[in-house]
Design a protein around this motif. Structure first.
Motif, PDB file in Angstrom:
ATOM      1  N   ASN A  24      44.591  42.774  25.644  1.00 21.35           N
ATOM      2  CA  ASN A  24      43.419  42.522  26.477  1.00 21.35           C
ATOM      3  C   ASN A  24      42.323  41.903  25.620  1.00 21.35           C
ATOM      4  N   ASN A  71      37.583  39.755  31.447  1.00 15.64           N
ATOM      5  CA  ASN A  71      38.785  40.156  30.731  1.00 15.64           C
ATOM      6  C   ASN A  71      39.888  39.118  30.907  1.00 15.64           C
ATOM      7  N   GLN A  94      44.127  38.371  29.811  1.00 14.44           N
ATOM      8  CA  GLN A  94      45.377  38.908  29.280  1.00 14.44           C
ATOM      9  C   GLN A  94      46.050  37.812  28.468  1.00 14.44           C
ATOM     10  N   GLY A 148      45.508  48.488  32.910  1.00 16.81           N
ATOM     11  CA  GLY A 148      46.326  47.934  31.844  1.00 16.81           C
ATOM     12  C   GLY A 148      47.813  47.938  32.121  1.00 16.81           C
TER      13      GLY A 148
END
Length: 566
Positions: free
Chosen positions: A172, A222, A224, A352
């Motif tokens: 992350n 955020n 990934q 997550g």
């Protein structure tokens, strides 16, 4: 003569005065107006600073000592070397010692574009113009720590949750933007790097904080990042671009100054897949595999069900730090004695974890023992650096035939109305004449009337809508309702019951039976297909209506045969 000459001189003098007086008056007026015109023609330009930093905003003022059109000044001459905002214009009038004066002033925010020497050109106002102004432009670090000021106005930070991962594992990447001034046209570019797949996770979050007495708007986003190859890889930080509105006040709308900020670069250590690993590569610190059955089961090894009765199996797979695109496909091989319908997998993200939910509808096709398969998934535990397995058990079904298929759901028997006394007792033949022939004729007429009424009543009863009743449930009505509701589980259940009930009738119509079976399969396939295939229920309803009409004809024929006097 002397006197006449004197008179003539006096007359000439008077004539000269009369002729010169208007010109003297006009000359006097012009002399009086010249200072006023000279004052009105005076224009002046001033700046708040003449030594500035690049992109540092300062004020430019242009004034003229008269009332004039606000559009009289062309500020586009600033464009080559300066950025500027919208000017504000003010006018004033004053009366001092009986003398009236007017003035017009333009105020505008200006910022130099390049280091060096820049010149604010002269502005032409009417017949006069201002004096050019020379500006010295320094680097940010050379003037009042302007770089520190810009840094305090807008800041960007970035961090990752781990610096060492395996190939295929995700991390992350969180970026925060601290905004302490008015911005416009702001945008944030994603981080990048060779050997990474990048995707945004969720929506931006906003909150306000106070640091060192100053309020900031904080925007958090955020991403990934999934490593695609091993080695030392560099994440190039996210980039923020926008325009800051500076120099705005009550007299000026301010100026937009470009703001560009880059987050720091981050280096990651990407470890390769172990050579001795077996199976699909799933690197994660946590993998969770669960399943549920509907109806619920208490003993995995002994579950009794009926032919045609559906069972729903729901498998849930939760994997931490892995991209949805890397989630495995779940393939389970079932025996031919059951029919399987797979719904499209559903994906989501939770704290997550990438979550996949797969639902399967299992319908036994014949009686006997049926073993539904277990599921095993191999994965690599990145926390312990070891290979692990997660497993869910299968299910053993004891499938029995539906005991109510030939009784509870069989066609209702045709109940004949008890015959009249005339139908039971034979008519005696009398050879002697008298009243008996007439009595016999009357009795026969009455019998025919009774028989006619009986046939009419029987036809009304049989030709009514063919409803298959069970005492507790109306299978045909329930089947039609399930078809209209596009409920595949109920359709499958009621159809199997109705099919067993109408087995004798449908056996004489193999083509219609095949069409019904195919349409039910098409419905199930359309509902549980991974593709969005629409299904039209009208075809199945039409086939069912056709079968019902055959049932009505068969029942009518049977009833009429039972009432034949022969």
């Amino acid at each position: 003569m002397v006197i006449e000459k004197m008179k003539m001189s006096v007359n000439q003098t008077n004539w000269a005065k009369k002729c010169l007086s208007p010109w003297l008056l006009l000359l006097a007026m012009l002399v009086t107006l010249v200072p006023l015109q000279a004052m009105a023609a005076q224009a002046e330009a001033t700046v708040s600073k003449n030594v500035v930093a690049v992109n540092q905003v300062f004020q430019l003022s242009v004034s003229v000592d008269t009332a004039i059109n606000p559009d009289s000044v062309d500020f586009s001459v600033l464009s080559p070397d300066f950025a500027y905002g919208q000017p504000s214009v003010s006018s004033s009038t004053s009366l001092i010692n009986g003398t009236m004066s007017r003035s017009t002033t333009w105020t505008i925010a200006v910022a130099a574009k390049n280091v060096g020497t820049a010149t604010i050109p002269a502005f032409k106002i009417g017949s006069s113009q201002t004096t050019p102004i020379t500006i010295t432009v320094l680097k940010n670090s050379q003037k009042n720590n302007s770089a520190d000021t810009d840094q305090a106005n807008v800041r960007i930070t970035a961090e990752v949750d781990k610096n060492s991962v395996y190939v295929g594992e995700s991390i992350n990447y969180r970026v925060k933007i601290f905004i302490g001034e008015q911005l416009s046209q702001a945008s944030l570019s994603a981080p990048s790097g060779e050997g990474f797949a990048v995707s945004q996770v969720g929506q931006d979050a906003q909150n306000n904080i106070v640091q060192n007495g100053r309020r900031y708007l904080v925007i958090t986003r955020n991403y990934q990042l999934t490593a695609e190859k091993a080695g030392k890889l560099i994440i190039h930080g996210a980039t923020f671009n926008g325009s800051a509105v500076r120099g705005a006040n009550g007299f000026s709308s301010g100026i937009t100054v470009p703001v560009n900020k880059d987050a720091r670069n981050i280096t990651l250590n990407i470890k390769p897949k172990p050579k001795d690993y077996k199976g699909l590569w799933l690197p994660t610190p946590d993998l969770q595999l669960h399943q549920t059955w509907q109806p619920q089961v208490s003993n995995q090894n002994d579950v009794t069900t009926k032919v045609g009765e559906p069972i729903t199996r729901t498998v849930t797979l939760r994997i931490k730090d892995i991209a949805q695109s890397n989630m495995p496909n779940i393939n389970l091989t079932y025996p031919d004695t059951v029919r399987i319908y797979n719904e499209k997998p559903e994906y989501s993200a939770e704290n997550g974890y990438s979550v996949m939910t797969l639902k399967q509808v299992i319908i036994p096709r014949q009686a006997g023992k049926v073993a539904l398969p277990p599921l095993t998934i191999n994965w690599w535990n990145t926390a312990t650096a070891k290979q692990q397995q997660s497993k869910i058990d299968g299910l053993t079904l004891n499938v029995v035939a539906d005991p109510t298929a030939n009784s509870q759901f069989s066609p209702p028997a045709v109940t004949a109305t008890p015959p009249t006394t005339a139908a039971i007792n034979p008519i005696k033949t009398v050879t002697s004449a008298g009243m008996w022939p007439w009595a016999t004729l009357v009795f026969a007429i009455l019998w025919l009337i009774t028989l006619t009424l009986l046939l009419k009543k029987r036809q009304q009863t049989i030709l009514a809508p063919a409803i298959i009743t069970t005492g507790k449930a109306d299978v045909v009505s329930a089947l039609e309702m399930a078809i209209n509701d596009n409920d595949p589980i109920k359709v499958q259940t009621y159809y199997q019951q109705w099919r067993q009930q109408q087995h004798l009738m449908l056996s004489t119509q193999p083509q219609l039976l095949q069409q019904l079976d195919d349409e039910v399969k098409a419905m199930m396939a359309a509902h549980y297909s991974p593709l969005d295939n629409p299904w039209n229920n009208q075809t199945l309803l039409a086939l069912l209506t056709q079968a019902k009409q055959l049932t009505v004809i068969k029942h009518t024929s049977t009833a009429l045969s039972s009432l034949d006097p022969k």
